[in-house]
Design an enzyme around this catalytic site. Structure first.
Site, PDB file in Angstrom:
ATOM      1  N   ARG A 152      42.622  40.788  43.583  1.00 18.99           N
ATOM      2  CA  ARG A 152      43.314  41.054  44.837  1.00 18.99           C
ATOM      3  C   ARG A 152      43.327  39.751  45.629  1.00 18.99           C
ATOM      4  NH1 ARG A 152      39.579  45.401  44.254  1.00 18.99           N
ATOM      5  NH2 ARG A 152      40.602  47.426  43.962  1.00 18.99           N
ATOM      6  N   LYS A 176      36.537  45.972  46.801  1.00 13.64           N
ATOM      7  CA  LYS A 176      36.530  46.928  47.906  1.00 13.64           C
ATOM      8  C   LYS A 176      35.179  47.617  47.991  1.00 13.64           C
ATOM      9  CE  LYS A 176      41.466  48.023  48.188  1.00 13.64           C
ATOM     10  NZ  LYS A 176      42.471  49.098  48.106  1.00 13.64           N
ATOM     11  N   HIS A 247      50.100  40.142  45.150  1.00 11.74           N
ATOM     12  CA  HIS A 247      49.744  41.352  44.396  1.00 11.74           C
ATOM     13  C   HIS A 247      50.579  41.492  43.130  1.00 11.74           C
ATOM     14  CE1 HIS A 247      46.896  44.559  45.002  1.00 11.74           C
ATOM     15  NE2 HIS A 247      47.744  45.430  44.513  1.00 11.74           N
ATOM     16  N   ARG A 250      48.669  40.406  40.197  1.00  9.87           N
ATOM     17  CA  ARG A 250      47.703  41.426  39.741  1.00  9.87           C
ATOM     18  C   ARG A 250      48.397  42.471  38.872  1.00  9.87           C
ATOM     19  NH1 ARG A 250      42.672  43.889  41.175  1.00  9.87           N
ATOM     20  NH2 ARG A 250      42.806  46.070  41.790  1.00  9.87           N
ATOM     21  N   HIS A 273      39.318  49.432  39.872  1.00 13.06           N
ATOM     22  CA  HIS A 273      39.822  50.707  40.365  1.00 13.06           C
ATOM     23  C   HIS A 273      38.747  51.780  40.233  1.00 13.06           C
ATOM     24  CE1 HIS A 273      44.320  49.586  39.536  1.00 13.06           C
ATOM     25  NE2 HIS A 273      43.890  49.144  40.701  1.00 13.06           N
ATOM     26  N   TYR A 282      50.398  51.517  35.344  1.00 15.89           N
ATOM     27  CA  TYR A 282      50.821  50.448  34.436  1.00 15.89           C
ATOM     28  C   TYR A 282      51.340  50.996  33.111  1.00 15.89           C
ATOM     29  CZ  TYR A 282      48.664  47.674  37.979  1.00 15.89           C
ATOM     30  OH  TYR A 282      48.365  47.125  39.196  1.00 15.89           O
TER      31      TYR A 282
END
Length: 307
Positions: A152, A176, A247, A250, A273, A282
């Protein structure tokens, strides 16, 4: 009503502490959650109800009001997701006995497939960078690290030298919720980083900024906006017509892995994730690409075009 307002304010402060201390969310994420819940509290004042008294019908009416204000579907979905999170907290902390948001539905956003760059397009992006400028090699290293590691942009701007284990071929990433993960880094990215480190040594680095990998010419670490502007500028020079951002790199990283045969769980781990469902987008990109390849290269389609 003033008492209700004070009580709601105290609950909001407790929720803010929960998000920050127990969920370990970043300041920006916490602020976004609190901003959305404040809109719910304002609605409570309008209908003269305490936030703890709201039922599903009230929340559905709240959803209707934000729709009527012209707020887009994506923002509506974000706000309602925050409302559900808030009520889960209220249930968890014993403020309420039942969660009225359990059946609250978000607007249907449909499937949105993000733009991705192919490896040749990434090469094209890097090749237009002017390496005679002070920022040239740095920018090339940024693009290569984004594409090779799938970071990110917030993870990239906060990347530290102490998180690089280049001899072992890994980067430690703080994602995150301050969650750590190890991501492999390619030899190509290591090469570009080492070339940047030569230029980096020439900088007058500000106190407290010494451990940041990527710095501006004044010796301070970069911002997300700086990287966004840089990538858009280089994409324009490269003649890439797609709407891209940091992004996009990514997305391109994940799509390239999937097309190369990587396991979806491995991609999930490398992207950081929490939910495999987030990674599954994806597979849709890959199927779209596969369909295009079949349309262009399958002999039946080629013959059809010739006719």
């Amino acid at each position: 009503m003033e008492t209700d307002k004070n009580y709601s304010t105290n609950i909001l402060k407790a929720y803010q502490r929960y998000l920050k201390l127990e969920r370990n969310y970043s300041t920006n994420t916490v602020d976004a959650y609190i901003h959305d819940i404040k809109s719910l509290l304002d609605y409570c004042l309008e209908i003269s109800k305490n936030v703890l008294q709201l039922q599903l019908e009230d929340l559905q009416n709240f959803a209707a009001t934000i729709h009527e204000k012209g707020i887009g579907p994506t923002s509506q979905a974000r706000i309602l997701s925050g409302v559900r999170s808030f009520y889960r907290y209220l249930l968890l902390d014993g403020y309420i006995d039942a969660d009225p948001s359990e059946l609250l539905e978000s607007p249907n956003l449909g499937k949105h497939l993000p733009e991705v760059l192919s490896t040749p397009e990434v090469d094209k992006l890097e090749n237009v960078i002017d390496l005679t400028t002070k920022e040239g090699q740095r920018n090339k290293a940024i693009i290569e690290v984004l594409f090779s590691c799938g970071l990110r942009v917030s993870e990239l701007v906060n990347l530290k030298l102490s998180q690089l284990f280049l001899d072992e071929g890994f980067v430690q990433v703080i994602g995150k919720g301050r969650k750590e993960r190890l991501v492999p880094i390619s030899q190509r990215a290591i090469k570009e980083l080492n070339l940047w480190f030569y230029d980096r040594k020439q900088l007058d680095i500000k106190t407290g900024e010494e451990d940041y990998v990527f710095l501006n010419r004044r010796g301070s670490h970069l911002t997300r906006t700086m990287i966004l502007i840089m990538i858009k500028k280089e994409a324009e020079k490269a003649g890439i017509k797609k709407t891209i951002s940091p992004h996009t790199m990514r997305h391109s990283f994940a799509t390239a892995l999937l097309q190369g045969g990587a396991d979806l769980r491995a991609i999930q781990a490398m992207l950081g994730h929490e939910d495999i469902g987030t990674t599954e987008i994806y597979t849709h990109i890959d199927i779209t690409t596969l369909r295009q390849e079949i349309l262009e290269h399958h002999p039946r389609n080629i013959r059809s075009k010739e006719k």
